[in-house]
Scaffold this motif. Sequence first.
Motif, PDB file in Angstrom:
ATOM      1  N   LYS A 115      23.024  35.176  23.344  1.00  0.00           N
ATOM      2  CA  LYS A 115      22.978  36.643  23.334  1.00  0.00           C
ATOM      3  C   LYS A 115      23.394  37.220  24.685  1.00  0.00           C
ATOM      4  CE  LYS A 115      18.846  37.621  21.810  1.00  0.00           C
ATOM      5  NZ  LYS A 115      17.567  37.874  21.126  1.00  0.00           N
ATOM      6  N   SER A 116      23.000  36.574  25.774  1.00  0.00           N
ATOM      7  CA  SER A 116      23.350  37.082  27.094  1.00  0.00           C
ATOM      8  C   SER A 116      24.855  37.000  27.366  1.00  0.00           C
ATOM      9  CB  SER A 116      22.575  36.342  28.193  1.00  0.00           C
ATOM     10  OG  SER A 116      23.103  35.060  28.416  1.00  0.00           O
ATOM     11  N   TYR A 117      25.561  36.148  26.623  1.00  0.00           N
ATOM     12  CA  TYR A 117      27.015  36.028  26.749  1.00  0.00           C
ATOM     13  C   TYR A 117      27.759  36.841  25.682  1.00  0.00           C
ATOM     14  CZ  TYR A 117      27.259  32.505  30.428  1.00  0.00           C
ATOM     15  OH  TYR A 117      27.202  31.845  31.633  1.00  0.00           O
ATOM     16  N   GLY A 118      27.041  37.697  24.968  1.00  0.00           N
ATOM     17  CA  GLY A 118      27.695  38.566  23.997  1.00  0.00           C
ATOM     18  C   GLY A 118      27.643  38.099  22.565  1.00  0.00           C
ATOM     19  N   GLY A 119      26.971  36.978  22.303  1.00  0.00           N
ATOM     20  CA  GLY A 119      26.822  36.500  20.936  1.00  0.00           C
ATOM     21  C   GLY A 119      25.673  37.205  20.242  1.00  0.00           C
ATOM     22  N   LYS A 120      25.393  36.807  19.013  1.00  0.00           N
ATOM     23  CA  LYS A 120      24.350  37.456  18.206  1.00  0.00           C
ATOM     24  C   LYS A 120      23.436  36.425  17.569  1.00  0.00           C
ATOM     25  CE  LYS A 120      27.504  41.110  16.805  1.00  0.00           C
ATOM     26  NZ  LYS A 120      28.368  41.566  15.746  1.00  0.00           N
ATOM     27  N   GLN A 121      22.187  36.804  17.413  1.00  0.00           N
ATOM     28  CA  GLN A 121      21.240  36.040  16.613  1.00  0.00           C
ATOM     29  C   GLN A 121      21.238  36.672  15.236  1.00  0.00           C
ATOM     30  OE1 GLN A 121      17.334  35.759  18.325  1.00  0.00           O
ATOM     31  NE2 GLN A 121      16.456  34.769  16.519  1.00  0.00           N
ATOM     32  N   ARG A 122      21.532  35.912  14.193  1.00  0.00           N
ATOM     33  CA  ARG A 122      21.680  36.465  12.849  1.00  0.00           C
ATOM     34  C   ARG A 122      20.401  36.425  12.025  1.00  0.00           C
ATOM     35  NH1 ARG A 122      27.052  37.246  10.966  1.00  0.00           N
ATOM     36  NH2 ARG A 122      26.102  37.226   8.916  1.00  0.00           N
ATOM     37  N   MET A 123      19.368  35.733  12.483  1.00  0.00           N
ATOM     38  CA  MET A 123      18.133  35.581  11.722  1.00  0.00           C
ATOM     39  C   MET A 123      17.032  35.143  12.679  1.00  0.00           C
ATOM     40  SD  MET A 123      18.691  31.827   9.970  1.00  0.00           S
ATOM     41  CE  MET A 123      16.959  31.580   9.637  1.00  0.00           C
ATOM     42  N   PRO A 124      15.773  35.227  12.254  1.00  0.00           N
ATOM     43  CA  PRO A 124      14.705  34.659  13.089  1.00  0.00           C
ATOM     44  C   PRO A 124      14.804  33.137  13.121  1.00  0.00           C
ATOM     45  CG  PRO A 124      13.812  36.103  11.374  1.00  0.00           C
ATOM     46  CD  PRO A 124      15.262  35.900  11.057  1.00  0.00           C
ATOM     47  N   ILE A 125      14.313  32.534  14.176  1.00  0.00           N
ATOM     48  CA  ILE A 125      14.232  31.080  14.249  1.00  0.00           C
ATOM     49  C   ILE A 125      13.190  30.637  13.221  1.00  0.00           C
ATOM     50  CG2 ILE A 125      13.556  29.132  15.695  1.00  0.00           C
ATOM     51  CD1 ILE A 125      14.607  30.791  18.103  1.00  0.00           C
ATOM     52  N   ARG A 126      13.560  29.666  12.401  1.00  0.00           N
ATOM     53  CA  ARG A 126      12.678  29.190  11.333  1.00  0.00           C
ATOM     54  C   ARG A 126      12.352  27.719  11.529  1.00  0.00           C
ATOM     55  NH1 ARG A 126      10.834  33.749   9.357  1.00  0.00           N
ATOM     56  NH2 ARG A 126      12.377  35.012   8.288  1.00  0.00           N
ATOM     57  N   GLU A 127      11.163  27.321  11.077  1.00  0.00           N
ATOM     58  CA  GLU A 127      10.766  25.914  11.071  1.00  0.00           C
ATOM     59  C   GLU A 127      11.027  25.343   9.688  1.00  0.00           C
ATOM     60  OE1 GLU A 127       6.926  24.846  12.574  1.00  0.00           O
ATOM     61  OE2 GLU A 127       6.968  26.484  14.034  1.00  0.00           O
ATOM     62  N   TYR A 128      11.545  24.116   9.648  1.00  0.00           N
ATOM     63  CA  TYR A 128      11.776  23.444   8.374  1.00  0.00           C
ATOM     64  C   TYR A 128      10.480  22.975   7.741  1.00  0.00           C
ATOM     65  CZ  TYR A 128      16.831  23.221   8.064  1.00  0.00           C
ATOM     66  OH  TYR A 128      18.145  23.538   7.889  1.00  0.00           O
ATOM     67  N   TYR A 129       9.585  22.417   8.536  1.00  0.00           N
ATOM     68  CA  TYR A 129       8.336  21.863   8.024  1.00  0.00           C
ATOM     69  C   TYR A 129       7.179  22.448   8.839  1.00  0.00           C
ATOM     70  CZ  TYR A 129      11.710  18.562   6.135  1.00  0.00           C
ATOM     71  OH  TYR A 129      12.789  18.006   5.500  1.00  0.00           O
ATOM     72  N   PRO A 130       6.848  23.741   8.636  1.00  0.00           N
ATOM     73  CA  PRO A 130       5.815  24.388   9.458  1.00  0.00           C
ATOM     74  C   PRO A 130       4.501  23.603   9.450  1.00  0.00           C
ATOM     75  CG  PRO A 130       6.887  25.976   8.007  1.00  0.00           C
ATOM     76  CD  PRO A 130       7.376  24.612   7.598  1.00  0.00           C
ATOM     77  N   GLY A 131       3.952  23.403  10.647  1.00  0.00           N
ATOM     78  CA  GLY A 131       2.687  22.708  10.785  1.00  0.00           C
ATOM     79  C   GLY A 131       2.778  21.201  10.645  1.00  0.00           C
ATOM     80  N   ASP A 132       3.934  20.670  10.253  1.00  0.00           N
ATOM     81  CA  ASP A 132       4.091  19.237  10.030  1.00  0.00           C
ATOM     82  C   ASP A 132       5.024  18.617  11.065  1.00  0.00           C
ATOM     83  OD1 ASP A 132       3.862  16.745   8.784  1.00  0.00           O
ATOM     84  OD2 ASP A 132       5.524  17.156   7.410  1.00  0.00           O
ATOM     85  N   LYS A 133       6.224  19.176  11.198  1.00  0.00           N
ATOM     86  CA  LYS A 133       7.222  18.673  12.142  1.00  0.00           C
ATOM     87  C   LYS A 133       7.799  19.851  12.918  1.00  0.00           C
ATOM     88  CE  LYS A 133       8.519  14.789   9.240  1.00  0.00           C
ATOM     89  NZ  LYS A 133       9.587  14.117   8.512  1.00  0.00           N
ATOM     90  N   PRO A 134       8.227  19.609  14.150  1.00  0.00           N
ATOM     91  CA  PRO A 134       8.717  20.714  14.992  1.00  0.00           C
ATOM     92  C   PRO A 134      10.196  21.046  14.790  1.00  0.00           C
ATOM     93  CG  PRO A 134       8.681  18.709  16.264  1.00  0.00           C
ATOM     94  CD  PRO A 134       8.128  18.364  14.892  1.00  0.00           C
ATOM     95  N   TYR A 135      10.747  20.801  13.609  1.00  0.00           N
ATOM     96  CA  TYR A 135      12.172  21.002  13.361  1.00  0.00           C
ATOM     97  C   TYR A 135      12.457  22.479  13.125  1.00  0.00           C
ATOM     98  CZ  TYR A 135      11.942  15.976  12.364  1.00  0.00           C
ATOM     99  OH  TYR A 135      11.726  14.625  12.430  1.00  0.00           O
ATOM    100  N   LYS A 136      13.343  23.037  13.947  1.00  0.00           N
ATOM    101  CA  LYS A 136      13.673  24.461  13.843  1.00  0.00           C
ATOM    102  C   LYS A 136      15.170  24.645  13.652  1.00  0.00           C
ATOM    103  CE  LYS A 136       9.959  25.822  16.989  1.00  0.00           C
ATOM    104  NZ  LYS A 136       9.686  26.466  18.284  1.00  0.00           N
ATOM    105  N   MET A 137      15.524  25.817  13.136  1.00  0.00           N
ATOM    106  CA  MET A 137      16.930  26.169  12.944  1.00  0.00           C
ATOM    107  C   MET A 137      17.104  27.676  13.057  1.00  0.00           C
ATOM    108  SD  MET A 137      17.209  27.947   9.860  1.00  0.00           S
ATOM    109  CE  MET A 137      18.875  27.698   9.342  1.00  0.00           C
ATOM    110  N   VAL A 138      18.346  28.098  13.335  1.00  0.00           N
ATOM    111  CA  VAL A 138      18.696  29.509  13.399  1.00  0.00           C
ATOM    112  C   VAL A 138      20.207  29.647  13.237  1.00  0.00           C
ATOM    113  CG1 VAL A 138      18.981  29.572  15.932  1.00  0.00           C
ATOM    114  CG2 VAL A 138      18.344  31.657  14.707  1.00  0.00           C
ATOM    115  N   TYR A 139      20.632  30.736  12.626  1.00  0.00           N
ATOM    116  CA  TYR A 139      22.053  31.076  12.562  1.00  0.00           C
ATOM    117  C   TYR A 139      22.345  32.095  13.648  1.00  0.00           C
ATOM    118  CZ  TYR A 139      23.548  28.771   8.256  1.00  0.00           C
ATOM    119  OH  TYR A 139      23.909  27.846   7.316  1.00  0.00           O
ATOM    120  N   GLU A 141      26.024  33.738  16.119  1.00  0.00           N
ATOM    121  CA  GLU A 141      27.479  33.789  16.171  1.00  0.00           C
ATOM    122  C   GLU A 141      27.933  33.970  17.601  1.00  0.00           C
ATOM    123  OE1 GLU A 141      29.431  37.883  14.908  1.00  0.00           O
ATOM    124  OE2 GLU A 141      27.891  37.309  13.463  1.00  0.00           O
ATOM    125  N   ASP A 142      29.107  33.449  17.889  1.00  0.00           N
ATOM    126  CA  ASP A 142      29.666  33.592  19.225  1.00  0.00           C
ATOM    127  C   ASP A 142      30.190  35.020  19.395  1.00  0.00           C
ATOM    128  OD1 ASP A 142      32.249  33.723  18.080  1.00  0.00           O
ATOM    129  OD2 ASP A 142      32.796  31.708  18.698  1.00  0.00           O
TER     130      ASP A 142
END
Length: 164
Positions: A115-139, A141-142
Amino acid sequence: MQPYPRNFSHIGLSVPNVDEAVKFYTEVFGWYVIMEPSPVYNDDTPVGQMCRDVFGNDWEEFRIAHLSTGDRIGVELFEFGNNETPEDNFEYWKTGIFHFCIQDPNIEEMVEKIKSYGGKQRMPIREYYPGDKPYKMVYVEDPFGNVFEIYTHSYELTYSAGEY
């Protein structure tokens, strides 16, 4: 011929300004330059002929740069003089590639840097397995409209559990 898992070689991205794209991808992701931005002409040189085979004959020249990721995947950045920004840069329902994914364990910091370089966050950061594993993802754009995803963990770790 027996099938086996082939390696991924590179991805090509079209950008409106190859110099700005090189700056973004090298400074944000630490990817390194293999070949500085260079012109390619529709001529009879081997690269001119190869590009004519790919793009047809309706072009005069474009600029290209080659980068590499930390795991040696190539990133080709193309700047065409007649480039167009699509009205909708995320037509995921259409056949074809609609994103690529990179991996960074500090996803929150990476999103802020994008974001500081002019890109965008398209969604909130989400966890794949909340409370079980720390795997996160987000969409995200440059700054040039290319949509991509960020994972905190490898593709194999993320999906090896089987279900969401």
